[in-house]
Enzyme design. Structure first.
Site, PDB file in Angstrom:
ATOM      1  N   GLY A  18       0.845  -1.189   0.000  1.00  0.00           N
ATOM      2  CA  GLY A  18       0.000   0.000   0.000  1.00  0.00           C
ATOM      3  C   GLY A  18       0.875   1.230   0.000  1.00  0.00           C
ATOM      4  N   ASP A 239      -9.935  -0.165  -6.844  1.00  0.00           N
ATOM      5  CA  ASP A 239      -8.760   0.472  -7.434  1.00  0.00           C
ATOM      6  C   ASP A 239      -8.826   0.523  -8.957  1.00  0.00           C
ATOM      7  OD1 ASP A 239      -8.273  -2.267  -7.770  1.00  0.00           O
ATOM      8  OD2 ASP A 239      -6.522  -2.291  -6.460  1.00  0.00           O
TER       9      ASP A 239
END
Length: 480
Positions: A18, A239
């Site tokens: 991340g 995403d």
């Protein structure tokens, strides 16, 4: 008179890592800086494979603290992540357990049980969703009696948003990946949820990209040092929804490959394709920003390469950390080598990926790669072939003409993969931006704040004006 500029942060959670990205955005400005990157390592417990979600949240807070130190004027935060995984909350909003990883084996055989209640054709007619064994609908059924203890479901980015703000809802682009969403109505499929044996109360109201969620909790302000004026703004929290906003296309005649751990390959449409041909081809209709449809199919992606390297590392093999050298050596392997089906389910779980690739080549009647560069080249040739096949099918099933392929995400840095994809597709490949997901995330926030305006094409025009790309033509040879 200068146009206004806002500072916003994108929290982008991937299946292997991340990061928190800080952006300065205005009508003629789009600058992106990484302020915190962190690994996302699952944990195998006696009951299965889980995400270390508290560690992830701590890293989100650390990243926002780094953003605050970089610039005290942060206006907004947006969160995106991979799809399908979730946390279950009780009536007081407490997490009931660490979320399961979508690669956990608990869903084996569950889809067949669900389809006995709701037929595959009926399911597809409502959701338009590609069959994948880890879709949220199958994971929830696999919960069994544990589901009765839950009051609410929170998909991963919604869980992070809830912890940051105290506001619980579900962002619509990610809801569309669950297998419990009516793709034509743009809402939860209540009848389908009931037919699958789940309480409709489990599913929270929907938000759309650009909706302001609200202010940060006082404890979050204390932990991060962010200004009290900062808000969390909903973005395309799947995403890929944010990545497609970040595709720098000038018109609709494009296909995209969002290339990372998974590769999402498809076209952008105004309406879903719910034909029987689409269902049997296993294409999915997922929600996108500005009420679009991401018509795509999942391809296994760079997981094949990363897990191969991880296998070699676990074995203590020398030299496997040098990916550039491996790719350079793979580029020298003559074309026409072994190609296998990258979507074979054997590749889904972690494990000895090189052995699985070798086995897949044998089963395909192809020569088994004899060296590491040959195996890497086989993976990339096979991915390129899968991309080309999927682009052609997406165009044929949707009726959308495709003149170019945009490859965004981490795979855009892989020159060999980009060139092989152009060769396989017979179309130019425009590679980049690498940070398409974060760019799509921050642009939706900036538009909500009013510092940029227009539809998704206006946002893409700003990306074209500010972000580098590279064009690969079919048949060209990469320079050494």
């Amino acid at each position: 008179m200068s146009s206004p500029v806002a500072t916003v942060a994108a929290v982008d959670l991937g299946a292997s890592s991340g990061r928190v990205m800080l952006a300065r955005v205005g009508r003629q400005r789009l600058e992106l800086t990484e302020v915190h990157r962190f690994p996302n390592v699952p944990v195998r417990l006696p009951d299965g494979l889980h995400w270390d979600v508290l560690r992830l949240y701590r890293d989100v807070l650390d990243g926002l603290a780094a953003a605050a130190r970089s610039n005290a004027g942060l206006s907004s935060v947006g969160i995106d992540s991979w799809a399908v995984d979730y946390g279950l909350l009780d009536g007081d909003g407490r997490l009931l357990g660490n979320p399961y990883h979508y690669r956990d084996a608990r869903t084996d055989g569950v889809a067949d049980a669900v389809h006995r209640k709701v037929g595959e054709r009926d399911l597809y007619a409502v959701t338009g969703l590609q069959f994948l064994p880890f879709n949220t609908i199958y994971q929830l059924v696999a919960e069994g009696d544990a589901l009765s203890r839950a009051a609410h479901l929170a998909l991963l980015p919604d869980l992070m948003t809830y912890w940051l703000t105290g506001s619980l809802a579900t962002e619509a682009t990610n809801a569309s990946t669950t297998g419990l969403f009516d793709v034509r109505a743009g809402d939860w499929a209540g009848d389908l949820i009931a037919a699958a044996g789940m309480p409709t109360s489990l599913f929270t109201p929907l938000r759309r990209p650009g909706d302001v969620v609200g202010a940060l909790r006082p404890e979050v302000l204390d932990d991060t040092g962010l200004p009290a004026s900062a808000v969390v703004t909903a973005v395309g929290s799947h995403d890929t929804a944010s990545a497609v906003v970040g595709v720098p296309a000038a018109d609709g005649r494009f296909a995209y490959i969002s290339c990372g751990t998974w590769s999402l390959v498809g076209v952008e449409l105004e309406a879903p394709v719910l034909t029987e041909a689409s269902r049997t081809a296993n294409f999915t209709n997922e929600g996108g920003t500005d009420n679009t449809i991401r018509y795509l199919r999942n391809v296994m992606g760079l997981w094949l390469l990363s897990e191969s390297i991880a296998t070699w590392r676990r074995a203590g093999t020398d030299g496997v950390d040098d990916l550039p050298s491996l790719l350079a050596a793979a580029a020298e392997v003559p074309p026409g080598g072994p190609v296998f089906d990258t979507d074979d389910p054997i590749f889904l779980p972690p494990g000895d990926m090189p052995a699985r690739v070798e086995d897949a080549c044998r089963r395909a009647g192809a020569r088994v790669p004899a060296t590491r560069p040959e195996l890497v080249r086989s993976i990339l040739d096979s991915l390129a072939a899968a991309y080309a096949r999927t682009v052609r099918e997406a165009a044929a099933l949707s009726g959308r003409e495709v003149d170019a392929v945009h490859l965004v995400g981490g795979g855009a840095k892989n020159e060999l993969l980009c060139q092989l994809t152009a060769d396989a597709c017979g179309l130019p490949v425009v590679a980049g931006p690498v940070e398409a997901t974060a760019l799509g995330n921050v642009l939706v926030q900036a538009r909500s704040l009013g510092v940029v305006d227009g539809d998704r094409w206006a946002l893409r025009e700003l990306i074209r004006a500010t972000q580098p790309t590279r064009r690969y033509e079919p048949g060209h040879r990469l320079s050494a």
